[in-house]
Design an enzyme around this catalytic site. Sequence first.
Site, short mmCIF file in Angstrom:
data_model
loop_
_atom_site.label_atom_id
_atom_site.label_comp_id
_atom_site.label_asym_id
_atom_site.label_seq_id
_atom_site.Cartn_x
_atom_site.Cartn_y
_atom_site.Cartn_z
N GLY A 149 51.44 6.59 53.19
CA GLY A 149 52.79 7.14 53.57
C GLY A 149 52.99 7.79 54.84
N LYS B 273 43.51 8.43 62.68
CA LYS B 273 44.83 8.38 61.98
C LYS B 273 46.00 8.84 62.76
CE LYS B 273 45.22 9.76 57.59
NZ LYS B 273 45.23 10.54 56.25
N ASP C 126 46.80 18.39 48.64
CA ASP C 126 46.96 16.96 48.17
C ASP C 126 45.64 16.52 47.68
OD1 ASP C 126 48.40 14.83 47.82
OD2 ASP C 126 47.96 14.04 49.83
#
Length: 738
Positions: A21, A40, A141
Amino acid sequence: MGETRLIQGRYRLLEVIGRGGMGEVWRARDESLGRHVAVKCLRPLGPHHDQSFTRVLRERFRREARVAAALQHRGVTVVHDFGEADGALFLVMELLQGRNLSQVLEDNKQHPLPVPDIVDIAEQVSAALAYTHRQGIVHRDLKPANIVRLTEGTVKICDFGIARLGADVGFTSRLTGTGVAMGTPHYMSPEQIGGDEVDQRSDLYSLGCVLYELATGVPPFDLGDAWAILVGHRDTPPEPPRTHRADLPAHLEQIILDLLAKLPEQRPRDAAEVGRRIGAARIVPAYVPTVIGAEPAAREARLPSWTHGITTGHKAAGAALRTPPPDAGAGLTGEWIARPATGPTPRPAPETPQDPPEEALAALAGRHDAGLSLGRLGRWAEAGEVHRAVTAEREHLLGPDHPDTLASRYEVAFTLSRSGRAADALREYTHVARVRERVLGAEHPDTLAARQETAYVLGRLGRPLEAHRVYTSVLAVRERILGADHPDTLRCRHNLAFNLSRLGRLEDSYRAARDVAEARARVLGPSHPDTLVTRYEVAYVLGQLGRWPEALDCYRRVAEARTRALGPDHPDTLAARYEIGISLGRLGRSAEALEVYRDLIEDRTRVDGPDHPETLRARHGLGVNLGRLGRWEEALAESQDVCAVRERALGPDHPDTLVSRREVAVGLGRLGRWADALTEHRAVADARERVLGADHPDTLAGRSDEAHCLEQLGRGREAVELYRRVAELRGRRESHGT
């Protein structure tokens, strides 16, 4: 971003290895340092964000990325760099070789993992969370896809700081009006679902969800409807894991249920407590709960508006890093002067007619990993026993020269070194280095790793000239293959600088350490932990040169930088504060040193416990400075207490125990109790001779102390004879150049 093959003239993107996402993850090559990394690339900022928001976000990104980059722990993925290219923010991280827990479960066809694997993972994740929570950082998370198990058994948590960044942009933990759906709710805490402020206890709840799934094969609320999942987390007690899996130990089930308490205050106090309970469960058959939960308070039935329209997402699944190719380079991880990973390597076919059973090899790999876990907990004696047993069985199944056998033997050597048995460690390292050179080649990374550790223990054994020869030969290979500024080369240069001080070449040591500090500042940044550890070494050499005012100033600057980068309670910050106390004492400012040590003892006790080696080291410093102030009764009492604890915790022959015992002897002598002092000094010298050898400098210093006591007792002839023997051994040692 996908079409950009070179970012900022340094990171060459090679292939996409994950999508999610927040954007894409690429395998890339750092052209500057010649290593493979993971990059990333976060989703580009869309036109719906106004310019002021974009500026705030970029600044927030830099701040959070700095926080993530400052984390230095074996269980946390290392962030090397960050920036912006073509409107997209990016982070450069170490490239991991392993599988995330989502993939591990998929590989296992969603069946529960073996209990030893669950315990090992739980211990390692708890240790990493305990470290990051001490830095004031909450993950937010934590889920299986963000926990990676490397091929050699180390478990690492990924994406610290990234979840909070994602929340700001609007594509993770909650919706921010952009219409982007939230990720999976399977691992969210009740307070996170309710939109309340979260702290470290939210991560503990998420850890409970992860462990529940590893233990049972399903999340605690395995429901098809997202709303039902959220309501389950908020209002419904989870089914006990043993209803899914009867063979799960009751104590492990209770730990998981305690983590899943609805109210934060009902969960374990912190991740360190979780780790202690899991570790204790290895040897304690019966479980006694330490968390007593109250009935959950009544909650508002309506869930917050941001939950509308969400989907369940995948449980324990999703885009993540594939196992990188064999040539993927490793970055700086874990300890500042880290030992290279030496887990199992690809196996050549054994010379025996029949391949050994795969089940037996897998069981040995699991036991090898268990030994590594014990070492991470500081339980070196137990870790050594495990590694010795695994070495013997691997040698029987695979042969003495097999890489896996050598990997276990390397770990035996490491546990011996950490247990203060440097001579035994040297024998093992020498054997491993010799065989690896024959089997793998002289320039293989594993061969170089074993040789570098050989140099380290040679230095500890008082043989710095031999250590110097090994360091310089390893350094020559590293510089030729990797370059002068590669982190592994700089690490070897750092160790060489330290060893030069052991050779008495203090000016050379100072210059070498200063050059490494400058190189690390240039390559890694001035506040990077590796840069700071070398600046710490510069301060140490300044002290050896008698330049104590400069050393004190340098230690203070290192302590301040570490406080900013790592936090006030980080072990390395506390270590710098300890050296500030040393410097003050050397400058004759013992009253100030006492205050430093008292504050440090309080903080060490709070962070590590009263019996931790570093807490005891600070107490030792306190006792030394009490003596310097002439308060010998207090100094003796402190030294005796510290010595007793060290002997119990570390063993009677451990170097720290012997240092304390010598301080006891000094105190006895200062109080005129020379017969008692003689007994203690002789015991110290005998132990050092047994462990280090008769001609080791520390042994000779102990014999000199013994001779001084004999003088004070009027036994001059014995004293002269002992002094003569010390002089002969010292001369013989110097003539041999060691």
